[in-house]
Design a protein around this motif. Structure first.
Motif: not given
Length: 243
Positions: A46, A53, A169, A221-222, A225, A228-229
């Motif tokens: 990542r 990203t 998400s 990884t989720t 993410t 990151e969001q």
């Protein structure tokens, strides 16, 4: 078999990296060293694609800034979908905000996930890793390989984490669907708007049929993410240039 030679080579290289990380982590994590190595391997992947990203988020903000022009085009070409799509594409191109750039980070993760799957499902790169365990459960096991208490506990916690992340998400996707600058008219737009919030749950479905090591990859990884969001998409103070 030649078609799979590059994948076998990639799996062998990944096995070397994961094994080295696991050997390094043994003093800290003991029997969970290989599982911890998979988490670190995923974080490394990542970090490699994080510049894309960041570019994706900047592109989304550029598209949001185009909201008035998008709505104007939608009004002007409401009866001409082909012309509308052409004008929207030209608008995004002039602004440097590609509507497909957001797919790149997800697409680039796919080969790494496939490598992790082969590494613990077929033994590519050596069979030693197949026998490594997390809380007593072999990392090469699938959920249906034996519903003992340790299997139910380990898979249950990971699936619960994935489900929670998918819910978060999905909520964010529903909010993003109403963000200005995203075309909401035209053929298929309504169907797409309904499908996008459901896509995060496909990760949970995938986790039901892949080895434990791949589930660890998916959870890591989720989770990355989601982090990151939260960081990259936080509200920007007025006056900050996002370009």
């Amino acid at each position: 078999m030649l078609a799979f030679a590059p994948l076998h080579t990639a799996a062998s290289a990944a096995a070397t990296v994961v094994t080295w990380l696991a050997d390094t982590l043994v003093p800290l994590t003991g029997g969970a060293a290989t599982a911890a190595a998979i988490v670190l391997f995923t974080i490394g992947v990542r970090l490699l694609i994080s510049p894309l990203t960041v570019a994706q988020v900047r592109g989304e903000r550029r598209r949001a800034a185009l909201a008035p022009e998008v709505r104007d085009l939608q009004r002007r070409y409401a009866d001409d979908p082909a012309r509308l799509q052409s004008e929207l594409f030209a608008l995004y191109r002039r602004a440097g905000a590609s509507p497909v750039a957001g797919c790149l980070p997800a697409l680039l993760q796919a080969p790494f996930f496939l490598v992790m799957y082969r590494l613990f499902a077929t033994g590519d790169g050596g069979t030693t890793l197949l026998h490594e365990r997390l809380a007593g459960v072999p990392l090469g096991w699938h959920l249906g390989d034996g519903l003992s208490a340790p299997v139910v506990a380990v898979f249950g916690m990971l699936l619960a984490a994935l489900l929670a992340l998918a819910w978060w998400s999905s909520r964010r996707a529903r909010r993003a669907a109403t963000v200005a600058g995203t075309p909401t008219e035209g053929p298929g737009a309504a169907v797409l708007a309904r499908l996008l919030p459901l896509l995060p749950y496909t990760t949970v479905l995938v986790a039901l049929v892949v080895p434990l090591a791949a589930v660890l990859y998916l959870v890591t990884t989720t989770g990355w993410t989601a982090l990151e969001q939260a960081v990259l998409r936080r509200p920007q103070p007025a006056g900050i240039d996002v370009h």
